[in-house]
Design an enzyme around this catalytic site. Structure first.
Site, PDB file in Angstrom:
ATOM      1  CB  THR A 183       4.525   0.353  -3.734  1.00  0.00           C
ATOM      2  OG1 THR A 183       5.474   1.049  -2.919  1.00  0.00           O
ATOM      3  CG2 THR A 183       3.501  -0.338  -2.851  1.00  0.00           C
ATOM      4  CG  ASN A 210      14.866   1.241   2.086  1.00  0.00           C
ATOM      5  OD1 ASN A 210      14.892   0.003   2.106  1.00  0.00           O
ATOM      6  ND2 ASN A 210      14.027   1.941   2.798  1.00  0.00           N
ATOM      7  CB  ALA A 269      10.978   7.363 -12.423  1.00  0.00           C
ATOM      8  CB  CYS A 312       9.932   3.250   6.902  1.00  0.00           C
ATOM      9  SG  CYS A 312      10.566   2.944   5.267  1.00  0.00           S
TER      10      CYS A 312
HETATM   11  C1  LIG Z   1      11.297   3.785  -2.188  1.00  0.00           C
HETATM   12  C2  LIG Z   1      11.378   2.287  -2.112  1.00  0.00           C
HETATM   13  C3  LIG Z   1      10.281   1.483  -2.466  1.00  0.00           C
HETATM   14  C4  LIG Z   1       8.937   2.062  -2.856  1.00  0.00           C
HETATM   15  O1  LIG Z   1       8.998   2.698  -4.103  1.00  0.00           O
HETATM   16  P1  LIG Z   1       7.752   3.559  -4.655  1.00  0.00           P
HETATM   17  O2  LIG Z   1       8.064   3.821  -6.070  1.00  0.00           O
HETATM   18  O3  LIG Z   1       7.755   4.805  -3.827  1.00  0.00           O
HETATM   19  O4  LIG Z   1       6.515   2.744  -4.468  1.00  0.00           O
HETATM   20  C5  LIG Z   1      10.444   0.110  -2.431  1.00  0.00           C
HETATM   21  N1  LIG Z   1      11.621  -0.445  -2.079  1.00  0.00           N
HETATM   22  C6  LIG Z   1      12.695   0.288  -1.735  1.00  0.00           C
HETATM   23  C7  LIG Z   1      13.972  -0.395  -1.373  1.00  0.00           C
HETATM   24  C8  LIG Z   1      12.614   1.677  -1.734  1.00  0.00           C
HETATM   25  O5  LIG Z   1      13.685   2.393  -1.393  1.00  0.00           O
END
Ligand SMILES: *Cc1c(COP(=O)(O)O)cnc(C)c1O
Length: 393
Positions: free
Chosen positions: A74, A153, A202, A328
């Site tokens: 993010t 995702n 990570a 989400c």
């Molecule tokens: C989980 C996710 C995010 C957010 O990642 P964070 O490290 O939790 O901020 C952004 N984009 C996708 C596609 C994700 O799966």
């Protein structure tokens, strides 16, 4: 109590014990501040960060000085999008992306659109893919940035990053990608794919939560970003703040392992996913797969069960941990924006479950969960007057 089988791998992953082992000394004896290099503590912390920077860069085909450590995807996406938009504002004010992006991208773009930027969100087809010709048509002389995720995702569909980037570059447009579901899961190489900015984290690849990175291209061309955070000038001034040394060490090892094991793990996960799909769809009618059948994340299976409420189905299966079609924002009754975008009707979106398979998922897990799902869906359908009506029984 036996813990539920974890099948929510696109939400987060457990930390691999090998990653944890590498991190632990940096919480205790080696706790130094990587910027305080006047003594051993700082020197060893700095050395650990350097090593992790090399591991991350090598894993994606970048150079170490092109990696900016952040708190996760993010933050990386905010820095990439807001930073590139602002730094290139003199050249233009138009950004192109796509309706199925993660909220970290969509909300950032929506905020820019309330100020002096124009945002075009391309639609997707029934599999979640973008039309390359439509992308090309959307680019104008004022476009400075394009943003597309490596893989979705929710439904697992991948985007052809190299083709999209080539179209963007031909028009002098920077190409950014949310590679959160790409790095360590799909072949990903910033030079081969022509990526200018890439965000990843990570905790989606068996590393710790709260640490991620942004790749920023430094040659051909040098990508300019406007800092989004002010302070001590860490990370080339792009991300001030004391470095999360244990987290960064964890990210380095996590990405190295994920890339080293990528080929064998993708094959294993593809087999497990197909097994899960077969074992469910051969025993239940009216189950539909969301997302692209082949151009997809190996470890993601999104299934829509007609006549079923996904939340009720999950509640009926406390022995498995997964997400529903309103994944989400749990608690929200809105169907997911991704399922809506690929044209899944609201009732089927509400009947959708996402099965996320990962490094620690076994064939026994898949068999157990598929049996559970089949039994639960049959029971819930038998109880449903609507299903009875629909079947004319
Ligand atoms: C989980 C996710 C995010 C957010 O990642 P964070 O490290 O939790 O901020 C952004 N984009 C996708 C596609 C994700 O799966």
């Amino acid at each position: 109590m036996k813990r539920p089988i974890y099948m929510d791998i696109q939400a987060t992953t457990p930390v691999d014990p090998r990653v944890l082992d590498a991190m632990l000394p940096y919480f205790t004896e080696r706790f130094g501040n990587a910027s305080s290099k006047s003594h051993l503590y700082g020197i060893e912390a700095d050395a650990a960060v350097r090593r992790a920077r090399e591991q991350v860069a090598t894993a994606i085909g970048a150079q170490p000085h092109e990696i900016v450590f952040t708190s996760g995807s993010t933050e990386s996406l905010n820095l990439a999008i807001r930073g590139a938009a602002a730094a290139n504002r003199v050249r233009g004010d138009h950004i192109v992306s796509c309706v199925t992006e993660h909220p970290a991208v969509l909300d950032t773009l929506a905020e820019l659109a309330t100020r002096d930027f124009e945002v075009t969100l391309l639609p997707v087809d029934a599999h979640g893919g973008v039309d390359l010709a439509a992308f090309e048509r959307a680019l104008t002389p004022r476009t400075t940035l394009a943003v597309f995720m490596a893989a979705n995702n929710e439904i697992g569909t991948t985007h052809p990053l190299a083709e999209l980037a080539a179209i963007a570059h031909a028009r002098g447009v920077l190409f950014a990608t949310d590679a959160t579901q790409g790095v360590g899961k799909l072949p990903f190489h910033v030079v081969r794919d022509g990526i200018d900015l890439a965000a990843f984290t990570a905790h989606k690849m068996y590393g710790p939560k709260g640490v991620g990175a942004l790749y920023v291209r430094r040659t051909d061309p040098i990508v300019q970003l406007e800092r989004q955070q002010h302070g001590g000038g860490h990370e080339h001034g792009l991300r001030s703040g004391t470095m999360n040394v244990p987290g960064i060490v964890g990210l380095g090892v996590a990405v190295e392992l994920a890339v080293a094991e990528l080929a064998s793990e993708s094959a294993r996960l593809t087999n497990l996913r197909m097994r899960l799909f077969e074992r469910i769809t051969s025993r239940l009618e009216e189950v539909r797969q969301n997302g692209h059948p082949t151009r997809r994340l190996p470890g993601n299976l999104s299934l829509a069960f007609a006549g079923i409420d996904g939340e009720a189905l999950m509640m009926d299966m406390p022995d498995v941990a997964l997400s529903s079609g309103s994944a989400c924002h749990s608690g929200s009754l809105e169907p997911s924006h991704v399922l809506t975008a690929i044209g899944v009707p609201p009732d089927l979106a509400h009947g959708t479950l996402r099965f996320g398979l990962g490094r620690f998922t076994t064939e026994a897990d898949v068999d157990f969960v598929s049996d559970l799902v089949v039994a639960s869906v049959k029971r819930l359908r038998d109880l449903s007057p609507l299903w009875e009506l629909r079947k004319g029984r």
